[in-house]
Design a protein around this motif. Structure first.
Motif, short mmCIF file in Angstrom:
data_model
loop_
_atom_site.label_atom_id
_atom_site.label_comp_id
_atom_site.label_asym_id
_atom_site.label_seq_id
_atom_site.Cartn_x
_atom_site.Cartn_y
_atom_site.Cartn_z
N LEU A 1 -5.61 3.83 -8.56
CA LEU A 1 -5.11 5.20 -8.78
C LEU A 1 -3.88 5.22 -9.67
O LEU A 1 -3.67 6.16 -10.44
CB LEU A 1 -4.79 5.87 -7.45
CG LEU A 1 -5.96 6.26 -6.56
CD1 LEU A 1 -5.45 6.81 -5.23
CD2 LEU A 1 -6.85 7.27 -7.25
N THR A 2 -3.05 4.19 -9.56
CA THR A 2 -1.79 4.18 -10.32
C THR A 2 -1.88 3.33 -11.57
O THR A 2 -0.86 3.00 -12.17
CB THR A 2 -0.64 3.63 -9.44
OG1 THR A 2 -0.98 2.31 -9.01
CG2 THR A 2 -0.38 4.52 -8.26
N VAL B 1 -5.58 2.01 -4.19
CA VAL B 1 -4.33 2.68 -4.54
C VAL B 1 -3.78 2.13 -5.85
O VAL B 1 -3.25 2.88 -6.68
CB VAL B 1 -3.29 2.55 -3.40
CG1 VAL B 1 -1.96 3.17 -3.78
CG2 VAL B 1 -3.81 3.20 -2.12
N ILE C 1 0.83 -1.21 0.00
CA ILE C 1 0.00 0.00 0.00
C ILE C 1 0.86 1.26 0.00
O ILE C 1 0.65 2.17 -0.80
CB ILE C 1 -0.97 -0.01 1.20
CG1 ILE C 1 -2.05 -1.07 1.01
CG2 ILE C 1 -1.60 1.36 1.41
CD1 ILE C 1 -2.88 -1.34 2.25
N TYR D 1 1.33 4.01 -2.95
CA TYR D 1 0.97 5.40 -2.68
C TYR D 1 2.13 6.32 -3.01
O TYR D 1 1.93 7.40 -3.58
CB TYR D 1 0.54 5.57 -1.22
CG TYR D 1 0.09 6.97 -0.92
CD1 TYR D 1 -1.08 7.48 -1.46
CD2 TYR D 1 0.86 7.81 -0.12
CE1 TYR D 1 -1.49 8.77 -1.20
CE2 TYR D 1 0.46 9.10 0.14
CZ TYR D 1 -0.71 9.58 -0.40
OH TYR D 1 -1.10 10.87 -0.15
N TYR E 1 2.23 6.66 -6.69
CA TYR E 1 1.16 7.56 -7.11
C TYR E 1 1.57 9.02 -6.88
O TYR E 1 1.40 9.86 -7.76
CB TYR E 1 -0.12 7.24 -6.34
CG TYR E 1 -1.22 8.27 -6.52
CD1 TYR E 1 -1.94 8.34 -7.71
CD2 TYR E 1 -1.53 9.16 -5.50
CE1 TYR E 1 -2.94 9.27 -7.88
CE2 TYR E 1 -2.54 10.09 -5.66
CZ TYR E 1 -3.23 10.14 -6.86
OH TYR E 1 -4.22 11.08 -7.03
N ARG E 2 2.11 9.32 -5.72
CA ARG E 2 2.50 10.70 -5.42
C ARG E 2 3.62 11.18 -6.32
O ARG E 2 3.60 12.32 -6.78
CB ARG E 2 2.92 10.83 -3.96
CG ARG E 2 1.79 10.52 -3.03
CD ARG E 2 1.59 11.39 -1.91
NE ARG E 2 2.51 12.46 -1.69
CZ ARG E 2 2.18 13.54 -1.05
NH1 ARG E 2 0.96 13.66 -0.59
NH2 ARG E 2 3.03 14.49 -0.82
#
Length: 169
Positions: free
Chosen positions: A159-160, A156, A48, A52, A55-56
């Motif tokens: 999101l990516t 997550v 996770i 994340y 993603y950031r």
């Protein structure tokens, strides 16, 4: 994280296969939920936080949704480690309450072996969850938390899913 999970599964097999004194076997049986639960959380927690961070770094910075500041886009490894350790806190609480209220016990069964030349008694000892204090509740709490971690990891990951940064190698 995976090592804890593997140690828990191996420990279950070892306690069922080999002879230990009763106090050692009780300790080993009660450590299995701790190792399995925390091992799963450490594994998924790492996935996770890594997703994340990805993603950031790649999505947020490529869309210029946030102004790059020092440490804002790329999270430090120490921050990620703190998050992963924090994700294990519910496991620790659930297992601590479970083991203090309703610990796992040893079920001992004797069996007369008549197949040998001389009849003998065989004793089988197994780890069992007590059925006096609703064992399904403890397992359901752990499984529900694992399900929540899987949902978060899936979110997550979603999101990516389409990272497209130009000139990225």
């Amino acid at each position: 994280g995976c090592y804890f999970l593997l140690i828990g599964v191996t420990l279950l097999n070892v306690t069922e296969r080999f002879y230990f004194s009763l106090t050692w076997k009780i300790c080993l049986c009660n450590s299995i939920p701790w190792l399995g639960s925390i091992g799963f959380t450490l594994t998924y927690g790492t996935v996770i936080v890594k997703l994340y961070r990805l993603y950031r770094v790649l999505v947020v910075s490529s869309r210029n949704l946030q102004r790059p500041q020092s440490g804002c886009i790329s999270m430090k490894d120490s921050s990620l480690a703190v998050i992963v350790v924090a994700l294990t806190v519910p496991d620790i609480i659930i297992c601590a309450v479970w083991m203090s209220i309703d610990p796992i016990t040893i079920n001992s069964k004797e069996h007369l072996n008549t197949w040998a030349k001389e009849p003998s008694y065989l004793v089988f000892e197994s780890c069992i969850i007590n059925d006096t204090h609703f064992p399904v509740i403890w397992l359901a709490l752990l499984v529900a938390y694992k399900g929540l971690l899987c949902i978060i990891a899936g979110f997550v990951f979603f999101l990516t899913r389409s990272i497209s940064v130009q000139n990225f190698e």
